[in-house]
Design an enzyme around this catalytic site. Structure first.
Site, PDB file in Angstrom:
ATOM      1  N   PRO A   2      39.308  35.837  47.478  1.00  0.00           N
ATOM      2  CA  PRO A   2      39.815  36.643  46.354  1.00  0.00           C
ATOM      3  C   PRO A   2      40.765  37.743  46.832  1.00  0.00           C
ATOM      4  O   PRO A   2      40.499  38.417  47.819  1.00  0.00           O
ATOM      5  CB  PRO A   2      38.548  37.241  45.736  1.00  0.00           C
ATOM      6  CG  PRO A   2      37.469  37.061  46.737  1.00  0.00           C
ATOM      7  CD  PRO A   2      37.868  35.956  47.648  1.00  0.00           C
ATOM      8  N   GLU A   3      41.891  37.866  46.143  1.00  0.00           N
ATOM      9  CA  GLU A   3      42.850  38.926  46.452  1.00  0.00           C
ATOM     10  C   GLU A   3      42.766  39.973  45.348  1.00  0.00           C
ATOM     11  O   GLU A   3      41.910  39.859  44.464  1.00  0.00           O
ATOM     12  CB  GLU A   3      44.260  38.320  46.566  1.00  0.00           C
ATOM     13  CG  GLU A   3      44.300  37.169  47.581  1.00  0.00           C
ATOM     14  CD  GLU A   3      45.683  36.530  47.717  1.00  0.00           C
ATOM     15  OE1 GLU A   3      46.690  37.218  47.538  1.00  0.00           O
ATOM     16  OE2 GLU A   3      45.741  35.325  48.006  1.00  0.00           O
TER      17      GLU A   3
END
Ligand code: ZN
Length: 274
Positions: A2-3
């Site tokens: 996840p960014e």
């Protein structure tokens, strides 16, 4: 992994569901998830009785503001939060369970077990090693052009590697680095210190645009990512290069290529990003 946009979606979901709730019990099933304090018993004892006042985000870190302490959480590769009724059996990938108001449970799941949590005092937050070196958020008032330009000038390595460096801009990972460079028409292997002033300006605008749109779309769902509601993101429909190698460039019609840059699979259009 996840960014920023995916972590932001997790944050808004969690805030709606657990803000104001009191942690009435805590159980750690996989000790290595807890980076601080050293003893798991201390973590479990300290966090019980505290109310969740708000949830912030900095880069890819979630920051839970509790009544006495702060919980910093990094999901790394596959970390996820779930809210479940107590009677729902937990999966073998559940590593931390926080009971809320004696009713539901906030469960932390992590197939790869790379995620980490730190329970620290409020006063330690500002200088905590995980957050101290983070660069600005990719927003208009955070990412200022002059320091950004100066930072790029100092770096003799690929612009892709520099975008992944959390001390330059916080929150960008492999997907958005590729999308940003496509948007800015910059080849991922260009050296950061070789970019002209106008290119740095275009790059900054692309960073702000791509991240804003991805946050608005609730992030990108590749494989397993979901927010706390079990919802998936929608930005994958807007991806121009990531995961599109062999397909046609939406701008020029040429074939999108995939190469290795900074040890990461990197997607780009060899014509648009010359
Ligand atoms: Zn193209």
């Amino acid at each position: 992994m996840p960014e920023l946009p995916e972590v932001e979606s997790v944050r808004t979901g969690l805030e709606k569901l657990i803000k104001g709730k009191k942690i009435t019990n805590a159980k750690v099933l996989w000790p290595r998830i807890i980076a601080e304090p050293n003893r798991i018993e201390d973590f479990e004892q300290r966090i019980v009785g505290q109310t969740i006042h708000s949830i912030d985000r900095r880069g890819k870190f979630l920051i839970f503001h509790l009544s006495k302490d702060v919980l910093i959480s990094h999901l790394r590769m596959e970390g996820k939060y779930r809210i479940e009724k107590k009677e729902v059996p937990f999966s073998k990938h559940t590593h931390v369970i926080l009971e809320l108001d004696e009713e539901a449970e906030l469960r932390y799941l992590d197939v790869r077990k790379f995620g980490r949590m730190s329970l620290i005092e409020h006063s330690e937050l500002e200088n905590h090693p995980s957050l101290k070196k983070l660069g600005p958020e990719p927003i208009e008032e955070g990412l200022l052009i002059e320091p950004f330009q100066l930072n790029l000038k100092k770096r003799k390595k690929s612009i892709k590697a520099v975008l992944l460096d959390q001390t330059i801009v916080a929150g960008i990972g492999n997907i958005y680095a590729d999308e940003i460079l496509y948007e800015a028409s910059i080849h991922p292997e260009r050296y950061a210190d070789s970019l002209k002033v106008e290119e740095v300006q275009t790059l900054r605008t692309a960073i702000l645009d791509v991240m804003r749109k991805a946050v608005a779309a609730g992030g990108t769902t590749i494989r397993t990512y979901q927010n706390a509601f079990g919802e998936t993101g929608a930005y994958q429909a807007q991806l121009n290069v990531y995961g599109r190698s062999g397909l046609n460039c939406r701008r020029c019609g040429n074939t999108i290529e995939k190469i290795k840059v900074a040890q990461r699979g990197t997607h780009f259009c060899p014509v648009c990003q010359d």
